[in-house]
Scaffold this motif. Structure first.
Motif, PDB file in Angstrom:
ATOM      1  N   GLN A   3     -12.630  -3.820  64.529  1.00  0.00           N
ATOM      2  CA  GLN A   3     -11.212  -3.900  64.837  1.00  0.00           C
ATOM      3  C   GLN A   3     -10.380  -3.302  63.722  1.00  0.00           C
ATOM      4  N   VAL A   5      -6.303  -3.201  63.078  1.00  0.00           N
ATOM      5  CA  VAL A   5      -5.053  -3.730  63.592  1.00  0.00           C
ATOM      6  C   VAL A   5      -3.909  -3.298  62.698  1.00  0.00           C
ATOM      7  N   SER A   7       0.143  -3.053  61.699  1.00  0.00           N
ATOM      8  CA  SER A   7       1.357  -3.838  61.770  1.00  0.00           C
ATOM      9  C   SER A   7       2.411  -3.204  60.880  1.00  0.00           C
ATOM     10  N   GLY A 108      -7.152   2.200  65.428  1.00  0.00           N
ATOM     11  CA  GLY A 108      -6.323   1.087  65.826  1.00  0.00           C
ATOM     12  C   GLY A 108      -5.529   1.438  67.062  1.00  0.00           C
TER      13      GLY A 108
END
Length: 117
Positions: A3, A5, A7, A108
């Protein structure tokens, strides 16, 4: 299970700053080059910045002096500090991890950065 991720994407005014984060899991982070790409509708995804496993960095010409890529191997994270943002920086920014020797590459889902008044 791998994964990545992202942000930190947001709406920001021209001249403003933003810091993107990429948290990786499921990989031996230190073996991977970490990179940030961006993509806008009708345009191919372009490499914005890369931080190799060996410690070298490189940047898209248009962001040199404004953006800084960093990584923290202990935290399995990569970052993109973006300063003096311009409307043309508006894009979806994607985190990428690549271990070329093993032909492994992960992406991502992207985070939206919008630079507008």
């Amino acid at each position: 299970q791998v994964q990545l991720v992202e942000s930190g994407g947001d709406l920001v005014q021209p001249g403003g700053s933003l810091r993107l984060s990429c948290a990786a899991s499921g990989i031996i982070f230190k073996l991977y080059a970490m990179a940030w790409y961006r993509q806008t509708p009708g345009k191919q995804r372009e490499l914005v910045a890369i931080f190799t496993a060996g410690g070298s960095t490189d940047y898209l010409d248009s962001v040199k002096g404004r953006f800084t890529i960093s990584r923290d191997n202990a935290k399995n994270s990569a970052y993109l500090q973006m300063n003096f943002l311009k409307p043309e920086d508006t894009a979806v920014y994607y985190c990428n991890a690549a271990w070329s020797l093993a032909a492994r590459e992960y992406w991502g889902q992207g985070t939206q950065v919008t630079v507008s008044s």
